[in-house]
Design a protein around this motif. Structure first.
Motif, short mmCIF file in Angstrom:
data_model
loop_
_atom_site.label_atom_id
_atom_site.label_comp_id
_atom_site.label_asym_id
_atom_site.label_seq_id
_atom_site.Cartn_x
_atom_site.Cartn_y
_atom_site.Cartn_z
N VAL A 1 0.86 -1.18 0.00
CA VAL A 1 0.00 0.00 0.00
C VAL A 1 0.89 1.23 0.00
O VAL A 1 1.77 1.37 0.85
CB VAL A 1 -0.93 0.01 1.23
N GLU A 2 0.69 2.09 -0.96
CA GLU A 2 1.47 3.32 -1.04
C GLU A 2 0.64 4.46 -0.47
O GLU A 2 -0.54 4.60 -0.80
CB GLU A 2 1.86 3.62 -2.48
N VAL A 3 1.24 5.24 0.39
CA VAL A 3 0.56 6.39 0.98
C VAL A 3 1.37 7.64 0.71
O VAL A 3 2.59 7.58 0.49
CB VAL A 3 0.35 6.21 2.50
N GLY A 4 0.69 8.76 0.67
CA GLY A 4 1.35 10.03 0.45
C GLY A 4 0.67 11.11 1.25
O GLY A 4 -0.34 10.88 1.91
N VAL A 5 1.20 12.30 1.18
CA VAL A 5 0.65 13.45 1.88
C VAL A 5 -0.04 14.33 0.85
O VAL A 5 0.54 14.64 -0.20
CB VAL A 5 1.75 14.25 2.61
N TYR A 6 -1.27 14.71 1.13
CA TYR A 6 -2.07 15.49 0.20
C TYR A 6 -2.58 16.76 0.85
O TYR A 6 -2.94 16.77 2.02
CB TYR A 6 -3.26 14.67 -0.31
N SER B 1 5.07 17.31 -1.04
CA SER B 1 6.27 16.68 -0.50
C SER B 1 6.06 16.33 0.97
O SER B 1 5.44 17.09 1.72
CB SER B 1 7.46 17.64 -0.63
N GLU B 2 6.58 15.20 1.38
CA GLU B 2 6.49 14.79 2.78
C GLU B 2 7.15 15.82 3.69
O GLU B 2 6.76 15.97 4.84
CB GLU B 2 7.15 13.43 2.96
N LEU B 3 8.14 16.54 3.17
CA LEU B 3 8.85 17.53 3.97
C LEU B 3 7.95 18.72 4.33
O LEU B 3 8.23 19.45 5.27
CB LEU B 3 10.10 18.00 3.24
N GLU B 4 6.87 18.92 3.57
CA GLU B 4 5.94 20.00 3.86
C GLU B 4 4.96 19.64 4.96
O GLU B 4 4.29 20.51 5.49
CB GLU B 4 5.17 20.40 2.60
N ALA B 5 4.88 18.36 5.30
CA ALA B 5 3.96 17.92 6.36
C ALA B 5 4.57 18.20 7.72
O ALA B 5 5.78 18.35 7.87
CB ALA B 5 3.70 16.42 6.21
N SER B 6 3.70 18.26 8.71
CA SER B 6 4.17 18.48 10.08
C SER B 6 4.96 17.26 10.55
O SER B 6 4.82 16.16 10.00
CB SER B 6 2.97 18.71 11.00
N PRO B 7 5.80 17.43 11.58
CA PRO B 7 6.54 16.28 12.12
C PRO B 7 5.59 15.15 12.57
O PRO B 7 5.91 13.98 12.38
CB PRO B 7 7.29 16.87 13.31
N GLN B 8 4.44 15.50 13.12
CA GLN B 8 3.48 14.47 13.55
C GLN B 8 2.97 13.67 12.36
O GLN B 8 2.84 12.45 12.43
CB GLN B 8 2.28 15.12 14.29
N MET B 9 2.67 14.35 11.25
CA MET B 9 2.19 13.64 10.06
C MET B 9 3.29 12.77 9.47
O MET B 9 3.02 11.66 9.01
CB MET B 9 1.68 14.63 9.01
N ARG B 10 4.52 13.25 9.48
CA ARG B 10 5.63 12.44 8.95
C ARG B 10 5.84 11.18 9.78
O ARG B 10 6.08 10.10 9.24
CB ARG B 10 6.91 13.28 8.87
N GLN C 1 3.51 9.62 11.49
CA GLN C 1 2.38 8.74 11.17
C GLN C 1 2.59 8.07 9.82
O GLN C 1 2.29 6.89 9.65
CB GLN C 1 1.07 9.53 11.18
N LEU C 2 3.11 8.80 8.87
CA LEU C 2 3.41 8.25 7.55
C LEU C 2 4.42 7.11 7.65
O LEU C 2 4.25 6.05 7.03
CB LEU C 2 3.93 9.37 6.64
N ARG D 1 3.77 3.14 6.70
CA ARG D 1 4.63 2.42 5.75
C ARG D 1 5.28 1.19 6.42
O ARG D 1 5.38 0.14 5.80
CB ARG D 1 5.71 3.35 5.20
N ASN D 2 5.71 1.33 7.66
CA ASN D 2 6.30 0.20 8.36
C ASN D 2 5.28 -0.90 8.62
O ASN D 2 5.61 -2.08 8.51
CB ASN D 2 6.94 0.65 9.67
N SER D 3 4.06 -0.53 8.94
CA SER D 3 3.04 -1.55 9.21
C SER D 3 2.63 -2.26 7.93
O SER D 3 2.35 -3.45 7.94
CB SER D 3 1.82 -0.95 9.89
N SER D 4 2.62 -1.56 6.78
CA SER D 4 2.26 -2.21 5.54
C SER D 4 3.37 -3.12 5.04
O SER D 4 3.13 -4.08 4.32
CB SER D 4 1.89 -1.17 4.46
#
Length: 92
Positions: A13-18, A70-79, A81-82, A86-89
């Motif tokens: 499963v691929e996830v991203g930040v939107y 970009s993942e870098l634009e997300a907050s540290p909390q969102m990163r 969680q991301l 990814r680790n759980s998938s």
């Protein structure tokens, strides 16, 4: 004995930040006091829209935009969680 069953395929499963922008415009018949509580207002309006058109709600316009950022634009909390997602998938 040979089985014709297809073995289950594991797909990663691929996830991203939107970044999302939702604009809704509709007419709603509701109790006046229900719309005075600003804390619950957004939840009430989204629920009304999600339930669909009926004699109490008339949709006028809906516009939705979603753009991967970009993942870098997300907050540290969102990163964090991301990374957890990814680790759980990876384990599945």
């Amino acid at each position: 004995m040979k089985s014709d069953a297809i073995p289950p395929q594991q797909s990663k499963v691929e996830v991203g930040v939107y970044e999302c922008n939702v604009q809704l415009k509709f007419r709603l018949i509701e109790e006046k006091r229900a719309l005075r509580n600003r804390e619950d207002l957004l939840e009430l309006l989204i629920e009304a829209f999600a339930n669909g058109a009926d004699e109490y709600m008339e949709p006028l316009q809906a516009h939705v935009e979603a753009q991967e950022i970009s993942e870098l634009e997300a907050s540290p909390q969102m990163r964090r969680q991301l990374m957890r997602l990814r680790n759980s998938s990876d384990l599945a």
